[in-house]
Design a protein around this motif. Sequence first.
Motif, short mmCIF file in Angstrom:
data_model
loop_
_atom_site.label_atom_id
_atom_site.label_comp_id
_atom_site.label_asym_id
_atom_site.label_seq_id
_atom_site.Cartn_x
_atom_site.Cartn_y
_atom_site.Cartn_z
N TYR A 55 32.40 56.51 2.43
CA TYR A 55 31.29 57.56 1.95
C TYR A 55 30.27 57.44 3.14
CZ TYR A 55 32.66 57.61 -2.78
OH TYR A 55 33.18 57.42 -3.94
N ALA A 56 29.41 58.42 3.37
CA ALA A 56 28.18 58.46 3.92
C ALA A 56 27.25 57.49 3.36
CB ALA A 56 27.44 59.89 4.31
N GLN A 57 26.16 56.78 4.15
CA GLN A 57 25.27 56.10 3.31
C GLN A 57 24.59 56.68 2.37
OE1 GLN A 57 23.94 53.69 7.26
NE2 GLN A 57 23.20 52.29 5.39
N ARG A 58 23.97 57.80 2.91
CA ARG A 58 23.36 58.49 1.89
C ARG A 58 23.71 59.03 0.51
NH1 ARG A 58 24.43 61.82 5.83
NH2 ARG A 58 25.30 63.83 5.62
N GLU A 59 25.27 59.08 0.70
CA GLU A 59 25.93 59.58 -0.37
C GLU A 59 26.14 58.51 -1.63
OE1 GLU A 59 29.34 62.93 0.86
OE2 GLU A 59 29.56 60.72 1.52
N LEU A 60 25.72 57.29 -1.35
CA LEU A 60 25.99 56.05 -2.03
C LEU A 60 24.55 56.01 -2.96
CD1 LEU A 60 28.13 53.53 0.14
CD2 LEU A 60 28.96 54.80 -1.82
N ILE A 61 23.48 56.11 -2.05
CA ILE A 61 22.37 55.93 -2.75
C ILE A 61 22.23 56.81 -4.21
CG2 ILE A 61 19.78 55.71 -2.82
CD1 ILE A 61 21.54 53.86 -0.84
N GLY A 62 21.88 56.16 -5.30
CA GLY A 62 21.93 56.93 -6.55
C GLY A 62 23.07 56.89 -7.38
N ARG A 63 24.13 56.72 -6.81
CA ARG A 63 25.45 56.70 -7.59
C ARG A 63 25.62 55.24 -8.41
NH1 ARG A 63 29.72 59.90 -6.08
NH2 ARG A 63 29.28 61.19 -4.32
N CYS A 64 26.36 55.48 -9.44
CA CYS A 64 26.74 54.35 -10.35
C CYS A 64 27.74 53.45 -9.53
CB CYS A 64 27.08 54.69 -11.52
SG CYS A 64 27.45 53.23 -12.80
N VAL A 65 27.52 52.26 -9.47
CA VAL A 65 28.35 51.28 -8.60
C VAL A 65 29.78 51.31 -9.44
CG1 VAL A 65 28.04 49.16 -10.30
CG2 VAL A 65 28.61 48.91 -7.97
N ASP A 66 29.85 51.90 -10.75
CA ASP A 66 31.00 51.72 -11.29
C ASP A 66 32.18 52.91 -10.71
OD1 ASP A 66 30.03 50.09 -13.24
OD2 ASP A 66 29.70 51.72 -14.96
N GLU A 67 31.56 54.06 -9.85
CA GLU A 67 32.35 54.74 -9.19
C GLU A 67 33.36 54.12 -8.06
OE1 GLU A 67 30.42 58.50 -7.98
OE2 GLU A 67 28.97 58.17 -9.51
N LEU A 68 32.72 52.95 -7.74
CA LEU A 68 33.55 52.32 -6.76
C LEU A 68 34.66 51.27 -7.27
CD1 LEU A 68 30.61 51.23 -4.40
CD2 LEU A 68 31.84 53.29 -4.21
N VAL A 69 34.72 51.39 -8.54
CA VAL A 69 35.73 50.61 -9.26
C VAL A 69 36.98 51.52 -9.53
CG1 VAL A 69 36.43 49.32 -11.33
CG2 VAL A 69 34.21 49.00 -10.23
N PRO A 70 38.33 51.00 -9.45
CA PRO A 70 39.26 51.84 -9.75
C PRO A 70 39.40 52.32 -11.19
CG PRO A 70 40.06 49.86 -8.34
CD PRO A 70 38.55 49.64 -8.76
N GLY A 71 40.02 53.41 -11.36
CA GLY A 71 39.79 54.13 -12.39
C GLY A 71 40.39 53.33 -13.85
N ARG A 72 41.67 52.62 -13.58
CA ARG A 72 42.17 51.54 -14.40
C ARG A 72 41.41 50.45 -14.80
NH1 ARG A 72 44.46 47.37 -11.22
NH2 ARG A 72 44.34 47.50 -9.01
N LEU A 73 40.18 50.08 -14.04
CA LEU A 73 39.47 48.94 -14.47
C LEU A 73 38.05 49.35 -14.78
CD1 LEU A 73 40.39 46.63 -11.41
CD2 LEU A 73 41.28 46.65 -13.81
N ARG A 74 37.72 50.71 -14.72
CA ARG A 74 36.71 51.31 -14.79
C ARG A 74 35.84 51.01 -16.11
NH1 ARG A 74 35.93 56.83 -12.02
NH2 ARG A 74 36.87 55.54 -10.20
N ALA A 75 36.62 51.32 -17.37
CA ALA A 75 36.15 51.47 -18.57
C ALA A 75 35.61 49.78 -18.83
CB ALA A 75 37.28 51.57 -19.51
N GLU A 76 36.20 48.77 -18.24
CA GLU A 76 35.73 47.49 -18.53
C GLU A 76 34.74 47.05 -17.85
OE1 GLU A 76 39.08 45.03 -17.82
OE2 GLU A 76 40.46 45.83 -19.31
N HIS A 77 34.14 47.62 -16.59
CA HIS A 77 33.07 47.28 -15.64
C HIS A 77 31.65 47.21 -16.57
CE1 HIS A 77 30.77 47.20 -11.85
NE2 HIS A 77 31.72 46.26 -11.70
N PRO A 78 31.35 48.00 -17.22
CA PRO A 78 29.92 48.06 -17.73
C PRO A 78 29.69 46.64 -18.64
CG PRO A 78 30.73 50.25 -18.13
CD PRO A 78 32.05 49.64 -17.45
#
Length: 655
Positions: A55-78
Amino acid sequence: MSNAESRDPAAGAPAASDPSLLLGVVEAAPDGILVVDVDGTIVVANSQLARLFGYAQRELIGRCVDELVPGRLRAEHPAHRARYAATRRSRALAEGQVLWGRRRDGSEVPVEISLSPTEASGAALVIAVVRDVTRRHALQSALRDSEERYRTLAEAAPVGVFRTDHDGLVNYVNERWVEIAGMPAHRAFGDGWLDAIHPEDRPEAAAAWHTARGCIDPFECECRLLHADGSVRWVLGRAVRTDGGRDGFVGTFTDLTQHRETEQRLHERDRRFRAIVDQEFQSVGLLTTDGIVLEANASALSSIGARPEDVIGKPFWETPWWSEDQHAQLREAIRSAASGEFVRFETHHRGPAGRTVVVDFSLKPVRGLDNRVAYLLPEGRDMSEAIEVRERLRGLAEQLARSNAELRRSNQDLDDFAYVASHDLKEPLRGIANYAAFLAEDYGERLDDDGRRMLATTQRLCERMGTMLDSLLEYSRVGRTRAAFVPTDLDAVVGEVVESLRPMIDEQRVRVEIAGPLGRVVCDAVRIGEVFQNLLVNAIKYNDGPDKLVEIGRVPESAIPTFFVRDNGIGIDAAHFGVIFGMFRRLHGREAYGGGTGAGLSITRKIIERHGGEIRVESALGGGSTFTFSLPENPPGTRPEGDADAAAHDPADRR
């Protein structure tokens, strides 16, 4: 020049809260760094993190950190974030585990993450340091693959494989090693494998291994293993250090047992052959298929007083072993043996002293690799002495048969005497007992205390003598009566015995256990019932413990049907094993443990011996007793099953 470099030294160090300094530290870090709030929103991300995730740095700001988790694990991350928010405990990189992140292009990257809680402007934040461990993960995966390939090859190897650490201590053995050594893998670790070495070879093997551990030279040792099943196996152990001597050893154990056994068999075969050839008790030679003599041993030559040159190279029938009237028979025998037949007949040879001897002669064809008869092996055994011995043995057998018959008559006379004596003595004893009773009843008041005591003693002795005569009568009856050997269900016999003794069992509070089915045997059911009853009564009587137990069972996998009666009673000293089966022998006082005459075990042994079996005891003082007895499948006096004709013509079997 940065702000830090342009600052006047006199002004002091920059404040720790200087944003430019903090951002500089974050950007200078070799790992990815991000800061998230309690909702998981990214508020800070350095360039290393942006590059790691694409990513570009500015693209990461404001995103949810869950988006950096693989989809197969994302449901458990919260849920993971919520648990961390509840504890807010720092977690260093070394405490973490390899996790997975999701790049912008959807690919995954292995990472390690450290977490540190912090606050800014009163808001709870979490600083995460994200380290790319792609290279390390690849190396570990490659190492695991290598280990798996090594283990697969080791387990598939036909030899035992072992591996050690740098100090030469075993940390791995394959299944083939376990099979060869007969030792579980965990017991082989360290220096434990030495316990599998035969005690006689262990010092030499340990010394060789100690020497190898102290240098980089290969290890090699041939020795014996003492397998857990008791067998001895020969092995060749070899090992070399890996990685130029910096790592541990990798080695093999090759089972040489079959090779050694083959060598031993060949050696034994050669020894036997030489013994056959060289021993004096028989004559051996070697012929061509045409009957020409090639070899003759010393015994064959000495039997006719000849030298090798007198017979070697000549037709066998022209040698001094044979008379002219035997030539035709011998030449026919040679032709038959040359065609592949084994020929044997009895003949006569004239020895050097003119003595004629009886010879058991044979001709055996010896085949070559093409399975054709290549040689003939003549063998002659002087049977004259054997015939004389046979005649002497026949005479001895007849004499032994007469002695046995006389012994049987003597034993029968003893049984008859014991029967008559015990039976006839009961009548006068009964009279003594009756008169003693009359005296006690009619004249008891006229007697003083000594008189009454002596009269009571007389009555007690009469009663004891009567009991002993009954036992003697029963003992003699075992030898006099004919046993009724029939197929018998021992479970039913023992069940009846236990039921008949139920009052005694209940009174003494004894637990009687029958271990498994006893099966069927050919026996005299009544007499064998007496055996079980005598042994069970003894087991109950000689037990003063609080939890009395008697076990009755059949010894598994015994060649002859064998049974046992085991108790946890007072036990018997081994010094008395030969005494307890004697007639009227007791190891305790007359009235101790319920009293008795001491005839029960004598009768028991006689019944077992009438069945062709044996009885023995295993015991120790205070350790209980086990009586074991055998009942052969064909007791003396019985015939094998199916011999109906013999039974029909045996008058003794007619009732």
